[in-house]
Design an enzyme around this catalytic site. Sequence first.
Site, PDB file in Angstrom:
ATOM      1  N   ASP A  98       0.839  -1.193   0.000  1.00 11.94           N
ATOM      2  CA  ASP A  98       0.000   0.000   0.000  1.00 11.94           C
ATOM      3  C   ASP A  98       0.882   1.254   0.000  1.00 11.94           C
ATOM      4  O   ASP A  98       1.658   1.474   0.939  1.00 11.94           O
ATOM      5  CB  ASP A  98      -0.903  -0.023   1.243  1.00 11.94           C
ATOM      6  CG  ASP A  98      -2.120   0.882   1.086  1.00 11.94           C
ATOM      7  OD1 ASP A  98      -2.162   1.654   0.110  1.00 11.94           O
ATOM      8  OD2 ASP A  98      -3.016   0.810   1.947  1.00 11.94           O
ATOM      9  N   ASP A  99       0.767   2.053  -1.041  1.00  9.55           N
ATOM     10  CA  ASP A  99       1.460   3.352  -1.118  1.00  9.55           C
ATOM     11  C   ASP A  99       2.985   3.265  -1.225  1.00  9.55           C
ATOM     12  O   ASP A  99       3.678   4.255  -0.976  1.00  9.55           O
ATOM     13  CB  ASP A  99       1.106   4.260   0.084  1.00  9.55           C
ATOM     14  CG  ASP A  99      -0.340   4.741   0.066  1.00  9.55           C
ATOM     15  OD1 ASP A  99      -1.100   4.320  -0.819  1.00  9.55           O
ATOM     16  OD2 ASP A  99      -0.698   5.543   0.949  1.00  9.55           O
ATOM     17  N   CYS A 109      -6.019   3.823  -3.702  1.00  5.80           N
ATOM     18  CA  CYS A 109      -6.145   2.419  -3.283  1.00  5.80           C
ATOM     19  C   CYS A 109      -7.311   1.676  -3.936  1.00  5.80           C
ATOM     20  O   CYS A 109      -7.117   0.684  -4.646  1.00  5.80           O
ATOM     21  CB  CYS A 109      -6.338   2.340  -1.775  1.00  5.80           C
ATOM     22  SG  CYS A 109      -5.207   3.330  -0.809  1.00  5.80           S
ATOM     23  N   HIS A 160     -10.451  -3.191   1.005  1.00  7.84           N
ATOM     24  CA  HIS A 160     -10.743  -1.837   0.513  1.00  7.84           C
ATOM     25  C   HIS A 160     -11.621  -1.810  -0.737  1.00  7.84           C
ATOM     26  O   HIS A 160     -11.549  -0.887  -1.554  1.00  7.84           O
ATOM     27  CB  HIS A 160      -9.449  -1.040   0.262  1.00  7.84           C
ATOM     28  CG  HIS A 160      -9.591   0.408   0.644  1.00  7.84           C
ATOM     29  ND1 HIS A 160      -8.569   1.321   0.528  1.00  7.84           N
ATOM     30  CD2 HIS A 160     -10.648   1.089   1.147  1.00  7.84           C
ATOM     31  CE1 HIS A 160      -8.999   2.506   0.936  1.00  7.84           C
ATOM     32  NE2 HIS A 160     -10.251   2.385   1.319  1.00  7.84           N
ATOM     33  N   ASP A 188      -0.092  -0.195  -4.966  1.00  7.19           N
ATOM     34  CA  ASP A 188      -1.406   0.186  -5.474  1.00  7.19           C
ATOM     35  C   ASP A 188      -1.487   1.616  -5.990  1.00  7.19           C
ATOM     36  O   ASP A 188      -2.490   2.002  -6.581  1.00  7.19           O
ATOM     37  CB  ASP A 188      -2.497  -0.080  -4.430  1.00  7.19           C
ATOM     38  CG  ASP A 188      -2.381   0.841  -3.222  1.00  7.19           C
ATOM     39  OD1 ASP A 188      -1.300   1.404  -2.990  1.00  7.19           O
ATOM     40  OD2 ASP A 188      -3.382   0.984  -2.498  1.00  7.19           O
ATOM     41  N   ASN A 189      -0.458   2.406  -5.735  1.00  7.90           N
ATOM     42  CA  ASN A 189      -0.390   3.778  -6.281  1.00  7.90           C
ATOM     43  C   ASN A 189       0.985   4.334  -5.926  1.00  7.90           C
ATOM     44  O   ASN A 189       1.769   3.677  -5.235  1.00  7.90           O
ATOM     45  CB  ASN A 189      -1.515   4.677  -5.723  1.00  7.90           C
ATOM     46  CG  ASN A 189      -1.716   4.575  -4.236  1.00  7.90           C
ATOM     47  OD1 ASN A 189      -2.732   4.054  -3.774  1.00  7.90           O
ATOM     48  ND2 ASN A 189      -0.744   5.015  -3.449  1.00  7.90           N
TER      49      ASN A 189
HETATM   50 CA    CA Z   1      -2.754   3.003  -1.565  1.00 11.13          CA
END
Ligand code: CA
Length: 541
Positions: A86-87, A128, A182, A346-347
Site C-alpha cells: 500500500d502506497d 487504493c 478496501h 497500489d499507487n
Molecule cells: Ca494506496
Amino acid sequence: MKRVLMGVGLTASVAAAAVAQQMSVPAGLTLGSMSRVSPVLKAERTKENFEPALMLPAQQRAAQAKLEALFKKTGKRPNILIFVVDDLGYGDVGAYGGGESLGAPTPHIDRLAREGLKLTSTYAQPSCTPTRAALNTGRLPVRSGLITPKLLNDTADISGEILASKLLSQSGYRTGMSGKWHLGEKDGSRPWQVGFDEFYGFLGVVNAYQEEHPNATDVANDPKLLAELRSMPGDRNVWRASKEKGAKPVEQINWENSRDLDQKFASFSEDFIRRAAKSGKPFYLSHNFSKVHYFNEPSKAFVGRSATKDVYRDSVVEVDDIVGRLTKLLEELKIADNTLVFFTSDNGPEEDSYPETGVTPFRGAKGTTLEGGVRVPGLFWWPGMIKPGRVSDGLFDMTDMFNTSLTLAGIDATKAVPTDRYIDGIDQTGLLLADNGESAREAVYFWNLDLFSGVRWRYYKMSTSEVQVGSGNVRDFGGLDNAQVLTPLNSYMYNLYLDPKERKSILIEKAWAPSYALGPLVALHGATMAKYPPKVKIRYR
Ligand code: CA
C-alpha cells in the site's frame, strides 16, 4: 493515409477534433481495431467487449508451449501469488534505484527483479480502491464504479462485478485474500462473498482505525471523543472467513495492535500456501499489505532496522522481509517453479505525511495521474518459466493481471466474461513467458475519479487534465488532501523518455502524435464508454 482513416469514418481532422473536444466520439466510429483507425496504431480487437491487443503470435506460441510443458510435468495449473504493497513508491525498491541508497535495503524484492522480469512501465490508478478494483476485475474503475478511496462506513459495492478469484475458484483453484481489502465493507461486497474461498484481513484502510495515533492529540488525549467515534458505524474488524466455515470478526483494529497486522497476515498467507500445496489444488493468493500506508509503526522486531530509524523506512524493511518469507516458503515446498509471483504497489507514494513517505523519480505522487501517482513497481518471478534478469519498458496496466491470471488457469476470458461488460485488461502471458516477450498493450488510459485525464502510447503521454496537489507554491506534492484539477488550454503532451518528469508540453510541436495516435486512441476509448456505459457518470473536462 487519408483513405485508411476514412475507412472507419475517422479523418485526421476528426481525430484532432476529438482531442480538442476531450473524447467526444465522432459519428460513425465503431469499435473496430486500432489498426483500422490509423496506420501507426497496431492493436487488433478480437472481441468487441475486449480491449484491442498487439498481435504477437510467435511469443504467444512460445508462452503456450512453456505452459503446456509445465502442465505435463506437474499435472496441474500454476499457482498465482500477488503482492500488493500500500502506497509504496516506485523509487523505494532497490531494483528501481531505492533500497540501499535510501537507507532501507530491499534484498528480497530485488531478488525477484534479478531472477525474474522487471517492468518499468507498470500502471496503477491514483489511489487504493480504484487500483484494487482494476486488479481484481480487469476493468477501469469508472466501469465498476469504484472510483474513490473509501473511508469508514463506506458504501462501495463490488458485488455486481466478476472477480478473477471467482472464475478461478469455479475452475478448481483455492482462492485466498490476505490483508487489506478496501473494495467495500458492506454486506455482499466482502471478499468471501465475491470470489475468495478464504480471507484474513480488514475491509477498509488502516489509518481509519488509528484515530488515537500518538500525533493525533485531538483524539488521543480525549478519551470521551475516542469512545464516541468508536461507537459509530464502520467496520474495524480483522475478519477470518472461509467458504466452509463462514465469516467471523476476530479482533478490532486500533493504534496499538495495528503495528502487528502485517505479521499476522504473513502467518495466514504461509498457512494458506502450506495447506493449498498439501491439498494438491492450485492456489490464487492475493497478499495485500497494510503497510506502508500511514500511520506506519513497524512491528517490534523491525524498529530501527533502517538507517534513518523512521517509521516509514523501517516498515519498508518489514515488507521486504515478508516478501522474502513467502517466496522462500515456495522454494521450501518445492512449488516455486509452478508459481507465478507478481509484486506491485497500489499507487505512487503518498506525501500527506512527507518526508516519512515513499519516493518516486517522477513528478507528482499518490492522488494524481502524473507518472509519480500511477507508475509503480512491477516485478514478475517464476523460476524456470521467466528468464532471469529481464527488463522491459512495455506497457502493463493493473487490469492485465485479470486476463493473465485467467490464461494461466486455462480459462478463456472471452468465453468466461459475459458480453454485457467491457474488459480493459489484456492477456500478457507472452510478455512474461517468452524469453524476449513484448507487451501486448498499445495504450494505457488515465482517469482521475470520474474525470478522463489522458493516454500513454509508446513514450508519448497526453494529459487532458492533471490533478496537482500541494499548497502555496508547492504544486507537485502527492496526497489526497489539497488536490486540485488543472485543465490546460490545450491538452498537455510529454515525451516520457526525454521528459520523465512531465515538465514541458510539446503537443503542438509534435502535432502528428495527437492527430494520428493519441487522438484516435482517446476517441476509440470514448467509443467503448459509449457502447458499454460505465457505472458512474463520467466527465471529459
Ligand atoms: Ca494506496
